[in-house]
Structures are given as structure tokens and as C-alpha cells.
Design a protein around this motif. Structure first.
Motif, PDB file in Angstrom:
ATOM      1  N   GLU A 473      -1.554  -4.106  11.472  1.00  0.00           N
ATOM      2  CA  GLU A 473      -1.175  -4.780  10.220  1.00  0.00           C
ATOM      3  C   GLU A 473      -1.162  -3.780   9.055  1.00  0.00           C
ATOM      4  N   ILE A 474      -2.204  -2.955   9.003  1.00  0.00           N
ATOM      5  CA  ILE A 474      -2.284  -1.959   7.929  1.00  0.00           C
ATOM      6  C   ILE A 474      -1.138  -0.945   8.054  1.00  0.00           C
ATOM      7  N   LEU A 475      -0.916  -0.448   9.285  1.00  0.00           N
ATOM      8  CA  LEU A 475       0.118   0.576   9.484  1.00  0.00           C
ATOM      9  C   LEU A 475       1.504   0.022   9.177  1.00  0.00           C
ATOM     10  N   ASN A 476       1.748  -1.225   9.552  1.00  0.00           N
ATOM     11  CA  ASN A 476       3.033  -1.845   9.214  1.00  0.00           C
ATOM     12  C   ASN A 476       3.201  -1.899   7.706  1.00  0.00           C
ATOM     13  N   ASP A 477       2.138  -2.290   7.019  1.00  0.00           N
ATOM     14  CA  ASP A 477       2.203  -2.345   5.559  1.00  0.00           C
ATOM     15  C   ASP A 477       2.489  -0.971   4.970  1.00  0.00           C
ATOM     16  N   ILE A 478       1.781   0.034   5.484  1.00  0.00           N
ATOM     17  CA  ILE A 478       1.971   1.384   4.937  1.00  0.00           C
ATOM     18  C   ILE A 478       3.431   1.827   5.130  1.00  0.00           C
TER      19      ILE A 478
END
Lengths: 604, 250
Positions: A473-478
């Protein structure tokens, strides 16, 4: 030479070559030969072999004893090959390999840089024999090691020979094989089982596949030797179901080995019994983990268990079990035949022998290579691999499968073995090597692998399942430009917990793609989160391109390749890119030969 | 043998799990997926502890870690507490509205996670106890479906399961109350299947499904047992004992 010496024509029928019509070439040559059989005194032999390794240049046809290797052969070349090189001794120049450095044509495989630096042990027979023909294997010293252990060695001697050789498991963790066998032999509970892990699931890896397809008897012989050493009578080969050719070739090999008395009851009259059964896996990556694999063989959901009690004590059906990887098994007969001292002389002190790697990604010579342990990474990628496609700048190599890590350019002089790779934050894994160039966004790479693992985790324990979900989720956001301050710290928190608290080895190594990219490419994360820019020009939300007027010569290549018609400009005049229309596919930057397309915003 | 847990010397049998030794000695280790009747899940990872051996610290899962040597165990080192906090944070992000997890969150002073998107109605932490309970009962009416982050517990094809007898063992072992078992007067609905409830011969309370009775009779091979609810069964045995021996069972 001439008509009197028997010619042997080896047509590579590994998966890559098959996909490029090598079966048609094989059948074409076969029918040509049988049509002409009355006319020749000695009939040439046409053989379909396993993967030759140089997949980039396939299909490959090799003619012996003239030692001619032809590359990128097409079915249309069959007639010419038959007439000139099989019926006569002519060499067809245009099908030869061209040396990249000298530009000269190379006739023999042994003079080709791709092969010259290799040392084929586990792959010794692949490309040289017909995997369906057990006599081909026997001709090349096959089943001699079995004969030797059955009649000239005690089980303890076999184990100590394997232990002395220093062989470490080729499946990933690198556990000493001999020690594993010795532990298993020490438990006095029967039946015992021997298992071959052929559930190769890493993206871009095809080492085990190649051995199962191309030299199935070497695996069977290795397992037989282990069976004798630990007094087991039953072996299982677990193969992922996607590997249909491997399943077919192994099934043929098992049946023929039984016919010849190498498998079954009272093997070679020694009184030793051993049978092997193939189990097809359902394609779950996690079933490559040894305990999940055993659960799957037992018919249960493929989930790992805690390994506080090792499989050598309680493995398959709760009985002592040794499980080794395909490549490990293929090494065993060689160690028995040539002795542990010989094997120890190859490779490094801590990692003896050779390792098979699949070189893939942005490397010129895609293929399967086997080299002594300890070879510098640079030699592997630039020597054998030929360097980066399009002579672009090398950025990183991802090794060890999805839960391995990315190694940056600064570590290219690393000597590849189990320990050095682990120290660099990656791992040997099963031997996948994915080469990445400057047009690779390392945050995106981490996201790709985390996404793979999130889908392929067994989902049993919280750290791996929930940890990967939130990392993703974090990596997708980044990558989508929604990265927040504190995200790097959140990633690190989850990674450090997961690496110790997850249930199995795969879970514990699952954070590696994030940890290693954060270690070596942290500035890229910061550029994404803080500056909202993707330095490699990959993440669409964070990318813009412009054309450098000084460098553009107006060749029009970018314009022709732009699917969005965002580039304008007259021939031989500099071009401009309209970011309103641009869909950020990157075709322009990838095709420009003058380095004129740049990532970022033009300084005004 | 003797092991030390948080400085306290505890007696342990070889092969005994660390968590059991700690519990017997009133040393608290948090856990969600452990049940004495159904051991071995090791999925929630809350019960991680540090084992110190020859000066080496390693993180182990106490519910499945067998004691084989005299070791020192630390159940709440700074490292373990930090890891547990992360696990609780992840659990809370999965089931933000769950009471049990919120209690744990408060116990460990973990702030409500705000960084992630969560499904508001999710209550299941996928510990797997329900599946194990069903398997142990002998039915396997439910199982985990898929893998990775899409894993869930379900009946085959999410349809009412033929195998399910509505015993409710799954709901009973669930540590987060995630399995809904709705009871109206004469019916129980669980896993989208509605069961008729049979009444107790003595007090008339509807308490057991027809399928359960059938299953038990098949398993035990008896048919003449009277259908009594738990409390009436107790009274009944009590009476039987008294009639037989003239004294009451204790």
C-alpha cells in the motif's frame, strides 16, 4: 570427416528454442535424413536435446564431430544445413555466432565467449544428450556413481563424501547437504523419504526447469544415492504443474530407469529398493518452501510450519526426510564419481563447486550459465552476459528471486557466493539474476516484488500477510505520487519486524526487496516522496520528459515511436515534446540514440 | 529441566512448548491464535519471545517452540515489545473495529493506525483456529481460500456448506468474535446455513441441531441417548451417581 564418420546433430529443444520452432527444425532434419538414408553409408543421428543455455540466440543446432554451432536457426534453414553441413562438411557462415568484440565468426561453441568462461557440472549433459534416451545418459557415465555406492561404498562413506565436498543446497538457503543427510541418517525411524524440490517459482528463473527437462536421469541418480545413504526406499519429485515438459521428461526417465533396473526392487542386484513418484504442484510460489512443499505432497494446504523440529527428524508424514533442490541432486553423481577433493577444488572455500544462474532482464546474452562459485559479478554480467542491452548504464542486479535483493553498481566486483551475497543484503537464492539498466525505478522494482510476494505469500502469519499488504500500500502510494513523510520509517518498521517474526524463511526474507533498495537507492525513495519526481522516468505520476535541443539531431525516431503523437519537429531540426499529450510510456527516451530525451523539466 | 523465564526459574518437560511453561508459571505472554485444545497455529505471532543461548539472542514463537535445553527466556524485551506493537498495529489496520484488538492496542499503547485503508466491517484476523476446530471435529466444512493478501476463511464457493452441521465450534474458538452465529428461538444460522434446533428433553431449551445429533450418533454408534442440554446433562449425571452410590458426584 566425410560420409564415413557418423555425424550427430543436436537440436536444442529447451523451452525457449521450442517457442521459436526448434521442433519443426528437428522434425525437418529427421525426415530429410530418413528420406536420404539409402544414399548414405552411415546414417547421421538427429537428437532433440534439452536447453543449451544460450537462449538469446536460439534455436541452436550443433553438429558433431565437426563442432559447428548454428544460432537463430529457422525452419527455412533446414535444407541448407542438411545439404551442406550434414551430407557434406561445409560450414554455413551466416548461421555462426559473431564475436561481439572482434566481429569474427565463431564456429565452435568452445571459442564462444558465452560458453568459454563457463564450467558445466550440473548442466554437464544438457544440450549434449536426448533426455528421453537413457542410453545417452549412460554413455556419459550415467549411473556409474550409483553402481559405485551400491557395491563399493557404505552409506556412511557416501554421506561423508558428500559432506567433505562442501556442497551446499542450491535451492536458496545454502545449507550443507552432507550435514543434512547425516542428521537424517541419525534418526532411527522408518520409513524415510527423499524429496526433490522442483517447484521453481522465482520470476526469471529456469535453472531447475532446464535440468529437469534436459537431464532428468542426473536427478534420479542423485536421489537414489541419497536413498541408499539414509536407507530410504521412496522418493518424491515435486514439480510445478506449469513445467509440463519437465514432468514429461522425468516421467519417461523414471519409467526407463525402472526398465533398466536402476529403480524399483533389488536395484542392480544389490538388494537395495527405491522408487520415485512425481507430484505435481499447483503453482503456488510458497510450495517451494520445504515444509509447505511437504504439506502439499500430503494433500494439505501448502502452508509452511515452524521448523523448530527439522524435516530431517520429522518431515513428510512426520518421518525423517531429506529435501534437496534439483541442482543439488544433479551434482551428487559427479561428487561420487570424481571425489569430494575434486569438487572442493572448484569454487571458493565456503561455497564449493559451481552455480547455475539464469541471466535475464536488460542483459545482452539472456540465458543459462554455470560458473564456478566466487566469480566476480562483473564477469558474470559483462563477460558472459555481454553487458547491458543498448549499452545503457547498468543500475542494479536483482538476485535471489523475489525475496532476494538488489545489488548496485558499486558492488559489481563482489565475488558471487552464498556468503558474499547475503552480506550485501541479497541472497544466492536459486540463481536468478535480473539485470536492470538506468531506466529502472528502484521504488517500482520494490513494488513489483512486494506485489508478487503479497499475492504469493501463503497468508498464514500476520507479519508476512499483513506486513506485505501494508508495504504494498505504501509503495503504491509512493509510486503514484501520494507518498507521505514518514513512509520510509513505516516501511522500515514493518520490514524489521517481519524479517524476524514471520513464520517461515520466505516470510522472513520477504522484506528484502524493500530493505535492499532502501539501503542502496534511498535517494530515489526521497525523490519520489519529497520532490515528487521519479528520477528514472518510470512512475507516470512523477515523470515528465523533455528533448534537449542541443543534443537532438532531428532524426525523427522518437516522433515515429510516439503512440500519443506528442512529439513534433521537422526532419533534421530539433524536436519538441508536448507534455499535455504525453502518456509517459518512455518510448522516446528508450529509442533515442543521441541521449537527447531527458527525464525531468526543461530549465527555462 | 529448569528454564528461566523473565528471571523466574521454571520447571519444564523436554519437548514442552514455551508458552505452556510460561502459562503454568503465571507469566503472561499475549496470544490470539493459541488454544490448548488446538495447539500449533503459530499464525498471530504475538507470543514471540527472545531465547538466550550461549549469549546468542533469537526470536522464537513460544506457542510452538519446544523446550529441549536449559535456556533463558525473555518475554518482554524492548525488541520484543517493539515487534509486538508493530504486529498489533497491523492487526488493528486489518480489523479497526474489533474490540479484542483494540484492547490489545490499548494494553500496548499503540495508536490507532491512520496511514492505511481498512475494511470497516472486517473482524477476522485469519488465525485459522476455526478451520482447525472444524477439521478436528471431523468435518472440514470451512477452509482457508486463496493465499497471500486475499486469503480468507469460507465454505466452498461461499455457499452454505453441505458438510456443516452447525455445531458452532468455529465461532466458539474464534478469538475476535468474527464468526456470526445467530440464534433465534428454534433456529441457528451460521455460515449462511439455517439449522433447526432440537429441544432438551428435560427443560425444553432449543440447543442443538438435528445434524449434530445425527453426527454424534453416527460417530458414537449409539442411538438411545436422551437429548439433554449441558446443564440438564449435569443434573442427570448427578442424580444417576447418587442413585447408584448413595453419594453425589463431586
Amino acid at each position: 570427416m566425410g560420409a564415413n564418420s557418423q555425424k550427430k546433430v543436436l537440436v536444442c529443444c529447451g523451452t525457449g528454442c521450442l517457442a521459436n520452432n526448434s521442433l519443426e527444425i528437428y522434425n525437418g532434419l529427421k525426415s530429410k535424413v530418413s528420406a536420404a538414408s539409402v544414399a548414405v553409408s552411415v546414417e547421421p543421428i538427429i537428437k532433440a536435446t534439452g536447453c543449451n543455455g544460450f537462449c538469446e540466440k536460439g534455436p541452436i543446432v550443433k553438429i558433431m564431430p565437426d563442432d559447428i554451432s548454428y544460432y537463430k536457426v529457422k525452419p527455412a534453414d533446414v535444407d541448407e544445413i542438411f545439404e551442406k553441413s550434414i551430407m557434406a562438411d561445409e560450414v554455413i557462415d551466416r548461421l555462426l555466432y559473431v564475436d561481439v568484440a572482434t566481429g569474427k565468426k565463431v564456429q565452435s561453441q568452445n571459442d564462444n565467449d558465452f560458453y568459454k568462461k563457463q564450467m558445466k557440472l550440473a548442466l554437464r549433459n544438457i544440450g549434449e544428450i536426448d533426455p528421453a534416451d537413457i542410453d545417452d545418459y549412460i554413455e556419459r557415465l550415467g549411473y556409474q556413481a550409483l553402481n559405485k555406492v551400491l557395491f563399493a561404498m557404505t552409506p556412511a562413506e557416501v554421506i561423508s563424501e558428500v559432506a567433505e565436498s562442501g556442497l551446499r543446497g542450491r535451492g536458496g538457503a545454502g545449507f550443507p547437504t552432507g550435514r543434512k543427510w547425516k542428521q537424517c541418517a541419525g534418526y532411527d525411524s522408518f520409513p524415510k523419504y527423499v524429496v526433490c524440490n522442483g517447484d521453481e517459482g522465482d520470476p526469471g528463473a529456469f535453472m531447475d526447469r532446464s535440468i529437469m527437462e534436459g537431464d532428468p536421469n542426473s536427478i534420479i541418480e542423485g536421489m537414489l544415492i541419497a536413498g541408499y545413504a539414509i536407507q530410504s526406499e521412496m522418493g518424491y519429485i515435486y514439480i510445478r504443474d506449469e513445467y509440463s515438459l519437465a514432468i514429461k521428461n522425468l516421467a519417461i526417465a523414471i519409467a526407463k530407469a525402472k526398465e533398466r533396473g536402476f529403480l524399483g526392487q533389488n536395484i542392480l542386484g544389490s538388494g537395495f529398493n527405491f522408487d520415485i513418484q512425481i507430484v505435481r504442484g499447483g503453482g503456488a510460489f510458497v510450495c517451494g518452501e520445504s515444509t509447505a512443499l511437504m504439506a502439499s505432497i500430503e494433500g494439505n494446504v501448502g502452508e509452511p510450519r515452524a521448523k523448530y523440529v527439522r524435516s530431517v527428524e520429522k518431515g513428510l508424514w512426520g518421518q525423517p526426510t531429506i529435501l534437496n533442490n534439483v541442482e543439488t541432486w544433479a551434482n551428487i553423481p559427479l561428487i561420487i564419481n570424481n571425489g569430494s577433493e575434486w569438487f572442493r577444488g572448484i569454487g571458493t572455500k565456503g561455497s564449493t563447486g559451481t552455480k547455475v544462474f539464469s541471466l535475464v532482464g536488460k542483459v545482452k546474452n539472456t540465458g543459462l550459465v554455470e560458473v564456478p562459485m566466487g566469480i566476480p559479478l562483473r564477469e558474470l554480467i559483462f563477460g558472459i552476459g555481454g553487458g547491458v542491452i543498448g549499452n545503457k548504464k547498468f543500475k542494479a542486479v536483482q538476485s535471489g528471486g523475489p525475496s532476494g535483493g538488489c545489488i548496485p553498481e558499486s558492488l559489481l566486483d563482489l565475488n558471487v557466493d552464498f556468503d558474499t551475497l547475503a552480506e550485501a543484503g541479497s541472497m544466492m537464492g536459486s540463481g536468478g539474476m535480473i539485470i536492470m539498466d538506468e531506466r529502472t525505478c528502484m521504488v517500482d522494482v520494490a513494488r513489483y516484488y512486494v506485489n508478487f510476494l503479497a499475492e504469493e505469500s501463503c497468508g498464514k502469519c500476520v507479519p508476512c500477510r499483513e506486513g506485505l499488504k501494508r508495504m504494498l500500500e505504501i509503495l503504491n502510494d509512493i509510486c503514484n505520487g501520494k507518498g507521505q513523510l514518514g513512509d520510509i520509517e513505516s516501511l522500515e518498521e514493518i520490514c524489521s519486524m517481519t524479517s524476524e517474526a514471520a513464520l517461515c524463511g520466505l516470510g522472513k526474507s520477504a522484506p528484502n526487496p524493500v530493505v535492499s533498495t532502501l539501503k542502496y537507492f534511498r535517494d530515489e525513495y526521497i525523490a519520489h516522496i519529497v520532490d515528487k519526481k521519479c528520477p528514472a522516468g518510470i512512475c507516470k505520476e512523477l515523470t515528465s520528459f523533455y528533448i534537449d535541443q542541443e543534443l537532438c539531431i532531428g532524426c525523427g525516431k522518437c516522433k515515429r515511436n510516439c503512440p500519443a503523437m506528442a512529439i513534433e519537429g521537422e526532419a533534421k531540426a530539433f524536436h519538441t515534446l508536448d507534455m499535455q499529450k504525453c502518456i509517459k510510456c518512455g518510448n522516446c527516451i528508450d529509442t533515442c540514440k543521441f541521449n537527447a530525451v531527458k527525464v525531468g523539466e526543461e530549465a527555462i | 529441566m529448569n528454564i528461566t523465564i523473565d528471571g523466574k526459574i521454571c520447571q519444564a518437560e523436554a519437548g514442552e512448548f514455551l508458552l505452556a511453561v510460561a502459562q503454568r508459571n503465571n507469566i503472561y505472554i499475549p496470544t490470539l491464535c493459541h488454544s490448548d485444545a488446538l495447539p500449533g497455529q503459530a499464525s498471530c505471532r504475538l507470543c514471540i519471545v527472545e531465547v538466550v543461548e550461549n549469549g546468542q539472542h533469537k526470536v522464537v514463537t513460544s506457542c510452538v517452540y519446544p523446550v529441549t535445553r536449559e535456556v533463558e527466556v525473555i518475554t518482554n524485551s524492548a525488541k520484543i515489545v517493539a515487534m509486538r506493537k508493530t504486529i498489533i498495529m497491523l492487526l488493528s489496520a486489518r480489523v479497526p473495529g474489533n474490540e479484542e484488538i483494540n484492547k490489545l492496542r490499548e494494553e500496548y499503547s499503540v495508536p490507532k493506525p491512520t496511514r492505511f485503508t481498512s475494511a470497516a466491517d472486517e473482524q477476522c484476523i485469519l488465525c485459522g483456529l476455526c478451520v482447525k476446530a472444524c477439521e478436528t471435529v471431523g468435518l472440514a466444512a470451512i477452509s482457508t481460500i486463496s493465499r497471500g493478501i486475499t486469503k480468507k476463511v469460507a465454505t466452498p464457493y461461499d455457499e452454505p456448506s453441505e458438510a456443516c452441521m452447525g455445531c458452532g465450534a468455529c465461532a466458539q474458538v474464534c478469538p475476535t468474535g468474527a464468526i456470526s452465529s445467530r440464534e433465534e428461538k428454534q433456529h441457528r444460522t451460521i455460515w449462511n446455513k439455517r439449522f433447526e434446533l432440537i429441544s432438551c428433553k428435560s427443560c425444553g431449551k432449543h440447543f442443538i441441531t438435528k445434524e449434530q445429533i445425527e453426527y454424534m450418533r453416527n460417530k458414537l454408534g449409539s442411538t438411545d441417548d436422551e437429548i439433554l442440554c449441558e446443564s440438564c446433562k449435569r443434573t442427570h449425571i448427578f442424580k444417576k451417581f447418587k442413585d447408584l452410590y448413595g453419594v453425589a458426584a463431586k
